[in-house]
Design a protein around this motif. Structure first.
Motif, PDB file in Angstrom:
ATOM      1  N   GLU A  63       0.923  -1.216  -0.046  1.00 52.26           N
ATOM      2  CA  GLU A  63      -0.088   0.105   0.191  1.00 52.26           C
ATOM      3  C   GLU A  63       0.799   1.093   0.026  1.00 52.26           C
ATOM      4  O   GLU A  63       0.435   1.986  -0.518  1.00 52.26           O
ATOM      5  N   SER A  64       2.009   1.063   0.515  1.00 55.42           N
ATOM      6  CA  SER A  64       2.864   2.341   0.793  1.00 55.42           C
ATOM      7  C   SER A  64       4.409   1.624   0.960  1.00 55.42           C
ATOM      8  O   SER A  64       4.461   0.527   1.854  1.00 55.42           O
ATOM      9  N   VAL A  65       5.325   2.384   0.613  1.00 52.84           N
ATOM     10  CA  VAL A  65       6.832   1.794   0.845  1.00 52.84           C
ATOM     11  C   VAL A  65       7.694   3.086   1.172  1.00 52.84           C
ATOM     12  O   VAL A  65       7.384   4.290   0.997  1.00 52.84           O
ATOM     13  N   THR A  66       8.943   2.820   1.878  1.00 58.99           N
ATOM     14  CA  THR A  66       9.651   3.933   1.957  1.00 58.99           C
ATOM     15  C   THR A  66      10.620   4.463   1.028  1.00 58.99           C
ATOM     16  O   THR A  66      10.469   3.542  -0.115  1.00 58.99           O
ATOM     17  N   TYR A  67      11.240   5.273   0.986  1.00 60.78           N
ATOM     18  CA  TYR A  67      12.186   5.984  -0.020  1.00 60.78           C
ATOM     19  C   TYR A  67      13.258   4.817  -0.226  1.00 60.78           C
ATOM     20  O   TYR A  67      13.525   4.734  -1.361  1.00 60.78           O
ATOM     21  N   GLY A  68      13.557   4.109   0.926  1.00 59.39           N
ATOM     22  CA  GLY A  68      14.983   3.379   0.767  1.00 59.39           C
ATOM     23  C   GLY A  68      14.229   2.044  -0.038  1.00 59.39           C
ATOM     24  O   GLY A  68      15.033   1.558  -0.773  1.00 59.39           O
ATOM     25  N   ALA A  69      12.892   1.670  -0.145  1.00 55.80           N
ATOM     26  CA  ALA A  69      12.584   0.613  -0.872  1.00 55.80           C
ATOM     27  C   ALA A  69      12.486   1.104  -2.401  1.00 55.80           C
ATOM     28  O   ALA A  69      12.629   0.221  -3.159  1.00 55.80           O
ATOM     29  N   GLU A  70      11.932   2.345  -2.465  1.00 59.63           N
ATOM     30  CA  GLU A  70      11.942   2.893  -3.856  1.00 59.63           C
ATOM     31  C   GLU A  70      13.173   2.791  -4.627  1.00 59.63           C
ATOM     32  O   GLU A  70      13.363   2.311  -5.750  1.00 59.63           O
ATOM     33  N   LYS A  71      14.322   2.918  -3.699  1.00 58.87           N
ATOM     34  CA  LYS A  71      15.556   2.843  -4.428  1.00 58.87           C
ATOM     35  C   LYS A  71      15.874   1.517  -4.843  1.00 58.87           C
ATOM     36  O   LYS A  71      16.729   1.261  -5.859  1.00 58.87           O
ATOM     37  N   LEU A  72      15.376   0.633  -4.318  1.00 57.49           N
ATOM     38  CA  LEU A  72      15.465  -0.956  -4.806  1.00 57.49           C
ATOM     39  C   LEU A  72      14.446  -1.354  -5.812  1.00 57.49           C
ATOM     40  O   LEU A  72      14.461  -2.499  -6.265  1.00 57.49           O
ATOM     41  N   GLY A  73      13.653  -0.421  -6.111  1.00 56.86           N
ATOM     42  CA  GLY A  73      12.636  -0.646  -7.203  1.00 56.86           C
ATOM     43  C   GLY A  73      11.283  -1.493  -6.698  1.00 56.86           C
ATOM     44  O   GLY A  73      10.683  -1.953  -7.446  1.00 56.86           O
ATOM     45  N   ILE A  74      11.165  -1.027  -5.407  1.00 51.10           N
ATOM     46  CA  ILE A  74       9.682  -1.574  -4.708  1.00 51.10           C
ATOM     47  C   ILE A  74       8.905  -0.362  -4.530  1.00 51.10           C
ATOM     48  O   ILE A  74       9.357   0.544  -4.242  1.00 51.10           O
ATOM     49  N   TYR A  75       7.640  -0.381  -5.075  1.00 45.83           N
ATOM     50  CA  TYR A  75       6.915   0.611  -5.151  1.00 45.83           C
ATOM     51  C   TYR A  75       5.402   0.132  -4.685  1.00 45.83           C
ATOM     52  O   TYR A  75       5.352  -0.756  -4.624  1.00 45.83           O
ATOM     53  N   ALA A  76       4.617   1.268  -4.514  1.00 48.29           N
ATOM     54  CA  ALA A  76       3.216   0.853  -4.014  1.00 48.29           C
ATOM     55  C   ALA A  76       2.762  -0.224  -5.229  1.00 48.29           C
ATOM     56  O   ALA A  76       2.834   0.253  -6.356  1.00 48.29           O
ATOM     57  N   GLY A  77       1.984  -1.015  -4.966  1.00 47.96           N
ATOM     58  CA  GLY A  77       1.559  -2.160  -5.788  1.00 47.96           C
ATOM     59  C   GLY A  77       2.366  -3.334  -6.042  1.00 47.96           C
ATOM     60  O   GLY A  77       1.928  -4.346  -6.783  1.00 47.96           O
ATOM     61  N   THR A  78       3.632  -3.389  -5.659  1.00 48.62           N
ATOM     62  CA  THR A  78       4.505  -4.506  -5.647  1.00 48.62           C
ATOM     63  C   THR A  78       4.095  -5.325  -4.835  1.00 48.62           C
ATOM     64  O   THR A  78       3.572  -4.944  -3.582  1.00 48.62           O
ATOM     65  N   THR A  79       3.870  -6.618  -5.158  1.00 49.85           N
ATOM     66  CA  THR A  79       3.356  -7.700  -4.143  1.00 49.85           C
ATOM     67  C   THR A  79       4.454  -7.978  -2.975  1.00 49.85           C
ATOM     68  O   THR A  79       5.795  -7.627  -3.133  1.00 49.85           O
ATOM     69  N   GLY A  80       4.092  -8.502  -1.803  1.00 51.36           N
ATOM     70  CA  GLY A  80       4.994  -8.828  -0.908  1.00 51.36           C
ATOM     71  C   GLY A  80       5.983  -9.923  -1.347  1.00 51.36           C
ATOM     72  O   GLY A  80       7.394  -9.702  -0.844  1.00 51.36           O
ATOM     73  N   HIS A  81       5.751 -10.807  -2.036  1.00 46.11           N
ATOM     74  CA  HIS A  81       6.746 -11.768  -2.655  1.00 46.11           C
ATOM     75  C   HIS A  81       7.768 -11.068  -3.305  1.00 46.11           C
ATOM     76  O   HIS A  81       8.886 -11.129  -3.354  1.00 46.11           O
ATOM     77  N   GLU A  82       7.339 -10.190  -4.409  1.00 46.75           N
ATOM     78  CA  GLU A  82       8.438  -9.504  -4.944  1.00 46.75           C
ATOM     79  C   GLU A  82       9.197  -8.308  -4.275  1.00 46.75           C
ATOM     80  O   GLU A  82      10.464  -8.369  -4.590  1.00 46.75           O
ATOM     81  N   ALA A  83       8.709  -7.776  -3.249  1.00 43.99           N
ATOM     82  CA  ALA A  83       9.377  -7.049  -2.537  1.00 43.99           C
ATOM     83  C   ALA A  83      10.164  -7.646  -1.709  1.00 43.99           C
ATOM     84  O   ALA A  83      11.607  -7.198  -1.484  1.00 43.99           O
ATOM     85  N   ILE A  84      10.071  -8.879  -1.147  1.00 46.00           N
ATOM     86  CA  ILE A  84      10.880  -9.695  -0.417  1.00 46.00           C
ATOM     87  C   ILE A  84      12.216 -10.137  -1.377  1.00 46.00           C
ATOM     88  O   ILE A  84      13.374  -9.924  -0.913  1.00 46.00           O
ATOM     89  N   ARG A  85      11.784 -10.562  -2.477  1.00 50.37           N
ATOM     90  CA  ARG A  85      12.773 -10.839  -3.631  1.00 50.37           C
ATOM     91  C   ARG A  85      14.085  -9.789  -3.615  1.00 50.37           C
ATOM     92  O   ARG A  85      14.930  -9.978  -3.698  1.00 50.37           O
ATOM     93  N   LYS A  86      13.459  -8.715  -3.851  1.00 48.73           N
ATOM     94  CA  LYS A  86      14.329  -7.395  -4.226  1.00 48.73           C
ATOM     95  C   LYS A  86      14.833  -7.146  -2.866  1.00 48.73           C
ATOM     96  O   LYS A  86      16.092  -6.334  -2.973  1.00 48.73           O
ATOM     97  N   MET A  87      14.594  -7.383  -1.424  1.00 47.83           N
ATOM     98  CA  MET A  87      15.351  -7.095  -0.460  1.00 47.83           C
ATOM     99  C   MET A  87      16.525  -8.128  -0.009  1.00 47.83           C
ATOM    100  O   MET A  87      17.124  -8.022   0.875  1.00 47.83           O
ATOM    101  N   MET A  88      16.377  -9.284  -1.090  1.00 48.90           N
ATOM    102  CA  MET A  88      17.316 -10.198  -0.409  1.00 48.90           C
ATOM    103  C   MET A  88      18.946 -10.218  -1.279  1.00 48.90           C
ATOM    104  O   MET A  88      18.836  -9.633  -2.190  1.00 48.90           O
TER     105      MET A  88
END
Length: 100
Positions: free
Chosen positions: A75-100
């Motif tokens: 629903e919302s993400v931090t600026y740090g997440a956006e720097k990794l390519g994670i945005y509002a609308g990104t699924t949890g699975h995809e967000a975690i993949r980008k954080m690994m």
């Protein structure tokens, strides 16, 4: 009561945490870079008052289980997440993949 379990995505392991609280459940999936969390996460606080920490995090609302958190769009993400390519609308699975 709380539960901690491994969350395996693409052969990588994140940590799932579920904390039963009165009238609600706190849900978190964490990696060594960042985390996603249920609606209890205050993204505005992280982006404004803790901006210098560059916290990588995302928030999903309306989820009741770790599985729902992983399936839900952020629903919302931090600026740090956006720097990794994670945005509002990104699924949890995809967000975690980008954080690994």
């Amino acid at each position: 009561m709380f539960r901690v379990e491994p969350i395996i995505i693409d052969d990588l392991v994140a940590t799932g945490i579920e904390v039963k609280l009165p009238k609600t459940t706190l849900l978190v999936v964490s990696t060594n870079k960042g985390y996603i969390m249920c609606g209890a996460l205050d993204v505005a606080l992280l982006n404004e008052k803790l901006k210098d920490r560059n916290i990588i995090a995302g928030r999903a609302t309306g989820v009741r289980t770790l599985e729902e958190l992983l399936d839900a769009p952020m629903e919302s993400v931090t600026y740090g997440a956006e720097k990794l390519g994670i945005y509002a609308g990104t699924t949890g699975h995809e967000a975690i993949r980008k954080m690994m």
